[in-house]
Design a protein around this motif. Structure first.
Motif, PDB file in Angstrom:
ATOM      1  N   LYS A   3     -20.937  -1.143 -25.136  1.00  0.00           N
ATOM      2  CA  LYS A   3     -20.491  -2.407 -24.527  1.00  0.00           C
ATOM      3  C   LYS A   3     -19.537  -3.202 -25.431  1.00  0.00           C
ATOM      4  CE  LYS A   3     -22.345  -6.568 -22.296  1.00  0.00           C
ATOM      5  NZ  LYS A   3     -21.176  -6.825 -21.524  1.00  0.00           N
ATOM      6  N   LYS A   6     -16.172  -1.441 -25.601  1.00  0.00           N
ATOM      7  CA  LYS A   6     -15.502  -1.605 -24.306  1.00  0.00           C
ATOM      8  C   LYS A   6     -14.936  -3.014 -24.176  1.00  0.00           C
ATOM      9  CE  LYS A   6     -16.392  -1.610 -19.367  1.00  0.00           C
ATOM     10  NZ  LYS A   6     -17.403  -1.465 -18.312  1.00  0.00           N
ATOM     11  N   THR A   7     -15.713  -4.016 -24.563  1.00  0.00           N
ATOM     12  CA  THR A   7     -15.269  -5.407 -24.466  1.00  0.00           C
ATOM     13  C   THR A   7     -14.064  -5.654 -25.362  1.00  0.00           C
ATOM     14  OG1 THR A   7     -17.484  -6.164 -23.874  1.00  0.00           O
ATOM     15  CG2 THR A   7     -15.982  -7.818 -24.756  1.00  0.00           C
ATOM     16  N   GLU A   8     -14.097  -5.131 -26.577  1.00  0.00           N
ATOM     17  CA  GLU A   8     -12.956  -5.295 -27.489  1.00  0.00           C
ATOM     18  C   GLU A   8     -11.702  -4.647 -26.927  1.00  0.00           C
ATOM     19  OE1 GLU A   8     -14.000  -3.907 -31.397  1.00  0.00           O
ATOM     20  OE2 GLU A   8     -15.490  -5.478 -31.662  1.00  0.00           O
ATOM     21  N   ASN A  11     -10.412  -6.730 -23.993  1.00  0.00           N
ATOM     22  CA  ASN A  11      -9.751  -7.950 -24.475  1.00  0.00           C
ATOM     23  C   ASN A  11      -8.367  -7.648 -25.036  1.00  0.00           C
ATOM     24  OD1 ASN A  11     -11.460 -10.233 -23.953  1.00  0.00           O
ATOM     25  ND2 ASN A  11     -12.910  -9.391 -25.420  1.00  0.00           N
ATOM     26  N   TYR A  33     -15.595 -12.180 -20.298  1.00  0.00           N
ATOM     27  CA  TYR A  33     -15.405 -11.365 -21.497  1.00  0.00           C
ATOM     28  C   TYR A  33     -15.213 -12.173 -22.777  1.00  0.00           C
ATOM     29  CZ  TYR A  33     -15.202  -7.171 -18.684  1.00  0.00           C
ATOM     30  OH  TYR A  33     -15.536  -6.133 -17.840  1.00  0.00           O
ATOM     31  N   ASP A  36     -18.626 -15.133 -22.466  1.00  0.00           N
ATOM     32  CA  ASP A  36     -19.929 -14.497 -22.228  1.00  0.00           C
ATOM     33  C   ASP A  36     -20.767 -15.182 -21.140  1.00  0.00           C
ATOM     34  OD1 ASP A  36     -21.548 -12.318 -22.801  1.00  0.00           O
ATOM     35  OD2 ASP A  36     -22.783 -13.458 -24.204  1.00  0.00           O
ATOM     36  N   GLU A  61     -10.483  -4.753 -14.544  1.00  0.00           N
ATOM     37  CA  GLU A  61     -10.783  -3.678 -15.496  1.00  0.00           C
ATOM     38  C   GLU A  61     -10.063  -2.382 -15.115  1.00  0.00           C
ATOM     39  OE1 GLU A  61     -14.730  -1.149 -16.596  1.00  0.00           O
ATOM     40  OE2 GLU A  61     -14.996  -3.324 -16.512  1.00  0.00           O
TER      41      GLU A  61
END
Length: 104
Positions: A3, A6-8, A11, A33, A36, A61
């Motif tokens: 997670k 994936k978030t990095e 972004n 993102y 939070d 996404e």
């Protein structure tokens, strides 16, 4: 994909391609993102369903991955940075040649 990783990635892609999205998509993305917030919290803020937030973020996404797959802007930027860092550490001109070759 983990997670956090994936978030990095999302972004980083979003910073590159965010101008291709609507105001709402940008706001939803930032709340989810970057800040939070949950789907439920965002939905309540914008008076839409939790599912509408989920669907919108899923489209963002998918679009981000598609844009990067086709344009490779982030990949090329990261490669340029890597070559430059290697050159600065080693002074090996091979990395300068690789940088020059990327523009062709």
């Amino acid at each position: 994909m983990e997670k956090l990783v994936k978030t990095e990635l999302l972004n980083e892609l979003f910073e590159t391609y965010k101008d291709l999205f609507t105001e709402k998509q940008i706001e939803y993305f930032k709340y989810y993102y970057e800040l939070d917030y949950s789907y439920q919290e965002i939905g309540e803020m914008f008076n839409v369903s939790r599912n509408a937030i989920f669907d919108s973020l899923k489209k963002v996404e998918d679009s981000l991955y598609m844009y990067e797959e086709k344009l490779k802007i982030v990949e090329k930027r990261n490669l340029r940075k890597e070559y430059l860092d290697c050159y600065l550490k080693t002074n090996d001109k091979v990395y300068l040649d690789k940088l020059k070759g990327m523009d062709e």
